[in-house]
Design an enzyme around this catalytic site. Structure first.
Site, short mmCIF file in Angstrom:
data_model
loop_
_atom_site.label_atom_id
_atom_site.label_comp_id
_atom_site.label_asym_id
_atom_site.label_seq_id
_atom_site.Cartn_x
_atom_site.Cartn_y
_atom_site.Cartn_z
N GLU A 104 0.44 -1.36 0.14
CA GLU A 104 -0.09 0.06 0.32
C GLU A 104 0.50 1.09 -0.21
O GLU A 104 0.68 2.23 -0.78
CB GLU A 104 -1.23 0.03 1.21
CG GLU A 104 -1.91 0.84 1.74
CD GLU A 104 -2.82 0.38 0.24
OE1 GLU A 104 -3.17 1.74 -0.43
OE2 GLU A 104 -3.96 0.15 -0.36
N VAL A 107 2.96 3.22 -3.56
CA VAL A 107 1.82 4.23 -4.60
C VAL A 107 0.90 4.88 -3.74
O VAL A 107 0.14 4.70 -2.62
CB VAL A 107 0.97 4.06 -5.48
CG1 VAL A 107 0.27 4.33 -6.24
CG2 VAL A 107 2.22 3.15 -6.73
N GLU A 165 14.33 16.03 -2.54
CA GLU A 165 15.98 15.93 -3.00
C GLU A 165 17.29 16.88 -3.25
O GLU A 165 17.11 17.01 -4.16
CB GLU A 165 16.17 14.52 -3.62
CG GLU A 165 15.09 13.59 -2.89
CD GLU A 165 15.20 12.53 -1.66
OE1 GLU A 165 16.14 13.03 -1.44
OE2 GLU A 165 14.54 12.41 -1.02
N LYS A 180 5.30 4.33 -9.62
CA LYS A 180 3.46 4.29 -9.22
C LYS A 180 2.84 4.23 -10.21
O LYS A 180 1.79 3.64 -10.51
CB LYS A 180 3.44 5.72 -8.48
CG LYS A 180 4.11 5.95 -6.80
CD LYS A 180 3.89 7.15 -6.60
CE LYS A 180 5.30 7.98 -5.62
NZ LYS A 180 5.30 9.50 -5.24
N GLY A 277 6.19 11.17 3.07
CA GLY A 277 6.69 11.70 3.91
C GLY A 277 6.27 10.79 5.29
O GLY A 277 5.72 9.52 4.70
#
Length: 411
Positions: A104, A107, A165, A180, A277
């Site tokens: 889960e 994505v 990044e 994704k 996150g």
């Protein structure tokens, strides 16, 4: 832990945590005896029922995941790159060893999207997927749209805030979104899609001027991941896209993700939330762990039946070449402002079966370069690319023409 124990009906125990860095102090207090620098100690421990892989990358992760599955351990992973590139091997190993596989968190972070596709929408044929599935790109485009700022300036701000990044290539070049999309589309359409056939275009070249003109025309600029099925082949693509202001996806701002699905029974649905996150990802990982723990506790059979056999054994879905898709287009032509320019441009478009829906032409300044902005009716991508080459060769055109695909409501 007590809350999760009540919800599971049993205590979840962390046996081992493998990390190359076991020295740095952690925000969560841990028993030092659980820490190891050797990942093999996790996959080879007979007392461990569920292995959670969060190391990222593909090669080492693939080896460890296959080891865990071959030893009869259930697997939870958040590794989108692993599944996008080696998903068939992972799915096959889970099915052959009759163990559960949870992904889960791979994505859209904390949005329960995989579960919705695998279970909640199983009675539907998925007609289309359109998603904002990279928070970095959405943050950048939102700021550019709201504040008229330059791409590089907003990217630097995103990096300073931790939204991008130090090397942002995977995000801004569309690769993260494509990984994704490969997972979503493979699950939705029940067969593995070759990642290398996905058309990918990032947002590096987006100019605030085009966002401004798009706004005047009633559109928002988004990096969209798009999958559409039909007639034995699919469109699977990631690129900057204009969508109407009234579309549900147009209101998705900042680092948020949203996926718009069209099912033949349920119609349109949208899933929205934080796509990345620490905590949203952790929420999804724990969700998979709890579901698998339930299955173990109540001796339910493996849930790999939710991975359709065609994901493993079926032929890969044929992906339509980008030159064959049909779309509307936004064009910005930089041309010398003199009589006859618009007719020359429209003549080239017309010769390639492309008709103009609307035009914005700025105030005339004799012999000065001005933008001529057009929205076309639906046309074939290959025809558009041929037309653009001809337009850019016109002596009145001073710069490479900007072209952005346009999507509306899918029906």
């Amino acid at each position: 832990a007590p809350l999760i124990e009540r919800r599971v009906g049993s205590r979840l125990c962390i046996r081992k945590i493998a990390d190359l860095d076991i020295i740095t102090p952690r925000s969560v207090e841990l028993d030092p005896a659980t820490l190891t620098t050797k990942a093999e100690e996790v996959v080879q421990d007979p007392s461990i029922d569920i292995v959670v892989e969060l190391i990222g990358g593909t090669e080492a992760a693939k080896d460890l995941c296959l080891q865990a599955l071959s030893r009869g351990k259930h697997l939870v992973t958040a590794n989108k790159a692993l599944l996008a590139l080696h998903g068939r091997d992972i799915y096959r190993a889970a099915i052959e060893n009759r163990v559960d596989l949870g992904f889960e968190a791979s994505v859209c972070g904390g949005i329960p999207l995989i579960k919705a596709l695998r279970e909640g929408l199983v009675a539907n044929r998925i007609l289309a997927i359109m998603g904002i599935i990279n928070g970095t790109c959405n943050y950048i485009l939102s700021k550019m749209s709201e504040q008229g700022r330059d791409f590089k300036e907003v990217l630097a701000e995103a990096q300073a805030r931790g939204y991008a990044e130090a090397d942002p290539s995977l995000d801004i070049d569309g690769i993260d979104a494509a990984q994704k999309l490969q997972i979503l589309a493979s699950i939705a359409y029940g067969s593995c899609i070759d990642f290398h056939q996905i058309f990918i275009e990032g947002i590096r070249g987006i100019d605030p001027l085009d966002i401004k003109f798009a706004s005047e025309l009633g559109y928002k600029m988004k990096l969209l991941a798009i999958a559409k099925g039909g007639n034995g082949e699919m469109e699977v693509r990631v690129h900057p896209t204009l969508i109407p202001d009234e579309h549900l996806l147009a209101s998705v701002r900042g680092v948020y993700n949203a996926v718009y699905l069209l099912g033949d029974s349920v119609g349109s649905q949208m899933f929205y939330g934080r796509g990345a996150g620490q905590m949203p990802t952790a929420s999804a990982v724990v969700s998979d762990i709890v579901e698998i723990a339930h299955n173990i506790l109540f001796e339910r059979p493996s849930r790999v039946s939710l991975l359709t056999p065609s994901l493993v054994e079926g032929a890969e879905i044929r992906v339509k070449d980008i030159s064959k898709i049909r779309s509307q287009y936004y064009l910005r032509v930089s041309a010398i402002d003199k009589p006859g320019v618009l007719s020359k441009i429209s003549g080239v478009l017309g010769s390639h079966n492309i008709s103009i829906a609307s035009v914005i032409q700025k105030v005339r300044h004799e012999q000065a370069t001005v933008p001529v902005v057009m929205m076309t009716h639906e046309a074939v991508e290959g025809d558009m690319q041929k037309a653009l080459k001809e337009i850019d060769y016109l002596e009145v055109v001073t710069e490479k023409t900007v072209c952005v695909r346009v999507e509306g409501e899918v029906s």
